[in-house]
Design an enzyme around this catalytic site. Structure first.
Site, PDB file in Angstrom:
ATOM      1  N   CYS A 197       2.586  -6.975  -3.420  1.00  0.00           N
ATOM      2  CA  CYS A 197       2.527  -7.709  -4.746  1.00  0.00           C
ATOM      3  C   CYS A 197       4.265  -7.987  -6.068  1.00  0.00           C
ATOM      4  O   CYS A 197       4.307  -9.132  -6.418  1.00  0.00           O
ATOM      5  CB  CYS A 197       2.449  -6.190  -6.046  1.00  0.00           C
ATOM      6  SG  CYS A 197       0.639  -5.848  -6.275  1.00  0.00           S
ATOM      7  N   HIS A 253       5.550 -11.499  -7.441  1.00  0.00           N
ATOM      8  CA  HIS A 253       5.921 -11.179  -9.280  1.00  0.00           C
ATOM      9  C   HIS A 253       7.011 -10.161  -9.166  1.00  0.00           C
ATOM     10  O   HIS A 253       7.014 -10.533 -10.442  1.00  0.00           O
ATOM     11  CB  HIS A 253       4.671 -10.014  -9.393  1.00  0.00           C
ATOM     12  CG  HIS A 253       3.233 -10.919  -9.301  1.00  0.00           C
ATOM     13  ND1 HIS A 253       2.895 -12.778  -9.748  1.00  0.00           N
ATOM     14  CD2 HIS A 253       2.547 -11.077  -8.806  1.00  0.00           C
ATOM     15  CE1 HIS A 253       1.513 -12.653  -9.609  1.00  0.00           C
ATOM     16  NE2 HIS A 253       1.349 -11.619  -8.309  1.00  0.00           N
ATOM     17  N   ARG A 304      -8.070  -8.957 -12.404  1.00  0.00           N
ATOM     18  CA  ARG A 304      -7.231  -9.574 -11.513  1.00  0.00           C
ATOM     19  C   ARG A 304      -6.620  -9.236 -10.716  1.00  0.00           C
ATOM     20  O   ARG A 304      -6.226  -9.601  -9.460  1.00  0.00           O
ATOM     21  CB  ARG A 304      -6.255 -10.143 -12.858  1.00  0.00           C
ATOM     22  CG  ARG A 304      -5.222 -11.171 -12.605  1.00  0.00           C
ATOM     23  CD  ARG A 304      -5.362 -12.544 -12.795  1.00  0.00           C
ATOM     24  NE  ARG A 304      -4.517 -13.503 -11.756  1.00  0.00           N
ATOM     25  CZ  ARG A 304      -4.961 -13.595 -10.432  1.00  0.00           C
ATOM     26  NH1 ARG A 304      -5.277 -12.521 -10.003  1.00  0.00           N
ATOM     27  NH2 ARG A 304      -3.669 -14.113  -9.540  1.00  0.00           N
ATOM     28  N   CYS A 328      -5.358 -10.299  -6.791  1.00  0.00           N
ATOM     29  CA  CYS A 328      -4.377 -10.332  -6.427  1.00  0.00           C
ATOM     30  C   CYS A 328      -4.862  -9.452  -5.143  1.00  0.00           C
ATOM     31  O   CYS A 328      -4.001 -10.484  -3.961  1.00  0.00           O
ATOM     32  CB  CYS A 328      -3.416  -9.306  -6.867  1.00  0.00           C
ATOM     33  SG  CYS A 328      -2.736 -11.137  -8.334  1.00  0.00           S
TER      34      CYS A 328
END
Lengths: 148, 298
Positions: free
Chosen positions: B212, B216, B255, B259
């Protein structure tokens, strides 16, 4: 003195348990998969379809158990393995995979050799990543392994 | 002599464990402060901090804002993406999620048990929570469904629909009340859940071998096709969101599922321990930011 010894033992045990809990994801099968050379064990030409399928069948259930199964363009690795098994049994040069994506039934066709390579590499790599993450994830954390 | 060493060691260990017992969030707070420092440094002047944007063109740098401060990260990528921000402000003149807030208010008032389970609707910033009795992290979505089940009703879908509407109402009420994200780590078990969530977030997975954080944390502000990647800091503040891609409202769980698919892995189930613990970590990283939901995203 006895009390002190007991306290030291309890604290030591606590520390050991914490370390064990942190490493719980690395199962014996992860350790085993981590030692494999993917290019060698998943080489269809060198090993044959059945052997490559066997590798995929051996490691993918563990990937599912650990929640790390690969999925590409809506197709889970277990779908590759299932389709591959049927194609090998029927001696078909192509594998047709049936899967659901966004609630719709879909299908896709691959060469059997290619599907076998993919199923095998996906199964083994997913477990190897678990082992790699054990030491590597710190490297991405600002303030920990990631310097900026 | 040996006795003295043992006594001193025990005293130090006991002292340390007592201090640790009082501050289970010590590590989490270190992580959060380091993340804030990193993001503020990165977006203090992107064109001068080129090391954080290895693939950015001169045009990309022109579209990134300078001097982004902590509070602005509640807006996600719109904190620094100039073009995205102007489109966002335009759409927000007539927000498409207003009906969902009304629907959520009706659900809050008419659904059996919900008002009793959540007497104060301004609670969006307090979840996920660590439930000491259950010994696990409970997200707001899971808490709502637990409440429904306790009142003899069928649970709702954790990704959209009624649950997203009710969460939109909770988020709206929290925003109106000026609430901030306030995630607590009350025990050793909660700290362990936080650490597992952190590991889930920073571990590379899927056939693309992405974590992730690739997108991000290190990737925040970089461009993938037309999209400017959003930052971990502030990620949970604005959910549920109305996504133009979805043409509807969705929860944070929805969401995350998307992802994970993009990473090339079979997504974890919304409400699972894995996902809840990761959301716990993510929400903690946004501690101190104002609740800003519901909102819109591309």
């Amino acid at each position: 003195m006895k009390t002190i010894n007991r306290l030291v033992t309890i604290l030591g045990l606590g520390a050991a348990l914490s370390i064990a809990a942190a490493a719980e994801e690395v199962t014996p099968m992860v350790e085993e998969a981590a030692k494999l050379d993917v290019k060698k064990v998943c080489d269809v030409k060198a090993n044959g379809l059945e052997k490559v399928l066997a590798v995929a069948e051996k490691y993918n259930p563990e990937a599912i158990k650990l929640g790390v199964e690969f999925k590409r363009l809506g197709i889970r690795n277990s779908v590759y393995i299932k389709g591959l098994k049927e194609a090998i049994k029927a001696k078909k040069p192509e594998v047709t995979l049936h899967y659901k994506s966004k609630g719709k039934e879909k299908k896709k066709t691959f060469k059997t050799d290619y599907a076998a390579w993919r199923a095998c590499t996906f199964a083994v790599r997913s477990l190897q990543q678990v082992k790699e993450a054990q030491k590597d994830y710190h490297l991405a954390i600002p303030g920990d392994g990631y310097k900026f | 002599m040996i006795g003295k060493i043992v006594k001193t060691s025990v005293a130090v260990l006991m002292g340390a464990s007592v201090a640790y017992a009082g501050t289970f969030n010590t590590q989490a707070e270190k992580d959060r402060q380091a993340l804030v420092k990193y993001m503020e440094k990165k977006f203090s002047d992107p064109a001068k901090n080129k090391q954080f944007f290895p693939y950015a063109s001169a045009e990309d740098f022109k579209s990134l804002r300078k001097g982004v401060k902590f509070e602005e990260f509640r807006l996600g990528s719109y904190a620094y993406d100039k073009q995205g921000r102007s489109q966002y402000e335009e759409i927000n003149e007539m927000p498409p999620y207003e009906d969902a807030i009304d629907a959520g208010e009706e659900l809050y008032n008419k659904t059996k048990g919900i008002k009793q389970c959540f007497p104060d609707p301004a609670i969006a910033g307090e979840y996920p929570k660590f439930d000491e009795k259950k010994g696990q992290v409970v997200t707001l979505s899971v808490a709502i469904n637990d409440c429904l089940k306790a009142n003899g009703q069928k649970p709702w879908k954790l990704t959209k629909g009624k649950l997203a509407d009710l969460e939109a109402y909770f988020a709206h009420m929290s925003k109106e009340a000026g609430k901030k994200v306030n995630i607590t780590i009350p025990s050793k078990a909660a700290a362990a859940a936080y650490e597992r969530g952190k590991k889930n977030y920073y571990s590379q997975r899927g056939y693309l071998k992405l974590s992730c954080a690739t997108c991000h944390v290190q990737g925040a502000g970089n461009r993938v096709r037309r999209e400017v990647l959003s930052p971990l800091l502030g990620h949970t503040t604005h959910f549920p969101v109305y996504r133009l891609k979805w043409q509807g409202l969705g929860t944070l769980e929805r969401r995350i599922k998307g992802c994970e698919k993009n990473q090339g892995e079979n997504p974890h189930k919304p409400g699972s321990q894995w996902m809840s613990e990761m959301l716990y970590f993510m929400a903690y990283m946004s501690n101190g930011l104002p609740v800003d939901g519901p909102d819109i995203r591309r």
